[in-house]
Design a protein around this motif. Structure first.
Motif, mmCIF file in Angstrom:
data_model
loop_
_atom_site.group_PDB
_atom_site.id
_atom_site.type_symbol
_atom_site.label_atom_id
_atom_site.label_comp_id
_atom_site.label_asym_id
_atom_site.label_seq_id
_atom_site.Cartn_x
_atom_site.Cartn_y
_atom_site.Cartn_z
ATOM 1 N N UNK A 52 0.320 -3.382 14.276
ATOM 2 C CA UNK A 52 -0.011 -1.980 13.999
ATOM 3 C C UNK A 52 -1.511 -1.770 13.882
ATOM 4 N N UNK A 53 -2.210 -2.773 13.367
ATOM 5 C CA UNK A 53 -3.655 -2.670 13.201
ATOM 6 C C UNK A 53 -4.309 -3.916 13.762
ATOM 7 N N UNK A 54 -5.524 -3.762 14.308
ATOM 8 C CA UNK A 54 -6.193 -4.891 14.948
ATOM 9 C C UNK A 54 -7.698 -4.713 14.845
ATOM 10 N N UNK A 55 -8.381 -5.756 14.416
ATOM 11 C CA UNK A 55 -9.834 -5.706 14.350
ATOM 12 C C UNK A 55 -10.409 -7.047 14.759
ATOM 13 N N UNK A 56 -11.580 -7.009 15.384
ATOM 14 C CA UNK A 56 -12.191 -8.251 15.843
ATOM 15 C C UNK A 56 -13.678 -8.238 15.522
ATOM 16 N N UNK A 57 -14.147 -9.347 15.019
ATOM 17 C CA UNK A 57 -15.551 -9.492 14.672
ATOM 18 C C UNK A 57 -15.979 -10.839 15.220
ATOM 19 N N UNK A 58 -16.910 -10.850 16.159
ATOM 20 C CA UNK A 58 -17.303 -12.106 16.777
ATOM 21 C C UNK A 58 -18.791 -12.106 17.096
ATOM 22 N N UNK A 74 0.846 -1.188 0.000
ATOM 23 C CA UNK A 74 0.000 0.000 0.000
ATOM 24 C C UNK A 74 0.883 1.240 0.000
ATOM 25 N N UNK A 75 0.661 2.144 -0.922
ATOM 26 C CA UNK A 75 1.420 3.394 -1.028
ATOM 27 C C UNK A 75 2.921 3.174 -0.878
ATOM 28 N N UNK A 76 3.447 2.182 -1.572
ATOM 29 C CA UNK A 76 4.878 1.922 -1.556
ATOM 30 C C UNK A 76 5.384 1.238 -0.287
ATOM 31 N N UNK A 77 4.470 0.889 0.612
ATOM 32 C CA UNK A 77 4.863 0.195 1.844
ATOM 33 C C UNK A 77 4.475 -1.277 1.734
ATOM 34 N N UNK A 78 5.258 -2.119 2.395
ATOM 35 C CA UNK A 78 4.932 -3.547 2.454
ATOM 36 C C UNK A 78 4.453 -3.866 3.860
ATOM 37 N N UNK A 79 3.549 -4.799 3.933
ATOM 38 C CA UNK A 79 3.038 -5.199 5.230
ATOM 39 C C UNK A 79 2.518 -6.622 5.185
ATOM 40 N N UNK A 80 2.020 -7.045 6.311
ATOM 41 C CA UNK A 80 1.547 -8.409 6.454
ATOM 42 C C UNK A 80 0.229 -8.362 7.217
ATOM 43 N N UNK A 81 -0.721 -9.147 6.739
ATOM 44 C CA UNK A 81 -2.021 -9.224 7.410
ATOM 45 C C UNK A 81 -2.233 -10.651 7.879
ATOM 46 N N UNK A 82 -2.597 -10.792 9.146
ATOM 47 C CA UNK A 82 -2.901 -12.095 9.731
ATOM 48 C C UNK A 82 -4.398 -12.120 9.996
ATOM 49 N N UNK A 83 -5.075 -13.153 9.498
ATOM 50 C CA UNK A 83 -6.496 -13.303 9.766
ATOM 51 C C UNK A 83 -6.708 -14.644 10.453
#
Length: 133
Positions: free
Chosen positions: A112-118, A66-75
């Motif tokens: 850096x980011x965290x979301x929860x749906x339960x 995203x916008x030249x940045x690399x990251x990792x998403x864990x689901x």
């Protein structure tokens, strides 16, 4: 949407496999060793929660760009009993397993980011992201 790899969590060995996958993807993306450790710790917590509370589920890891940045998403996804009180589950020291309770608040701090749906009775989906600094 990046390429996603998933590990089914059914037994304790799957927790190790999910950690390994996360570490490998983090290395590929250029995360330093400290952030690799943070990511694998977060994955470990999420996978262990699936194993302890839901019996089975999966951990999916996705590369983000995203916008030249690399990251990792864990689901982390499961069809377990769900979390009755998310606010309580997010309190430091709260544990239903008699563990240290680093659990979800710990994962939130490590990433850096965290979301929860339960939904009680319908399972839980937790998303955590980390960006390469």
């Amino acid at each position: 949407m990046g390429i996603q790899s998933c590990v089914k969590i059914i037994n304790e060995w799957d927790i190790v496999a999910a950690r390994q996958l996360g570490r490998n993807v983090a290395k590929e993306l250029g995360f330093g060793t400290v952030d690799q450790a943070r990511i694998t710790t977060a994955i470990s917590e999420l996978a262990r929660n699936i194993y302890l509370y839901a019996g089975q589920g999966q951990i999916c890891i996705e590369k983000l760009y995203e916008s030249g940045k690399a990251g990792l998403k864990v689901v982390a996804i499961d069809n377990g009993p769900g979390i009755k009180d998310i606010r309580q589950a997010m309190e430091d020291g709260y544990s239903t397993s008699g563990g240290l309770g680093a659990g979800l608040p710990g994962v939130k701090r490590l990433m850096d980011g965290f979301g929860i749906n339960s939904t009680p009775g319908n399972g839980t989906e937790i998303t955590a992201t980390k960006w390469v600094r």
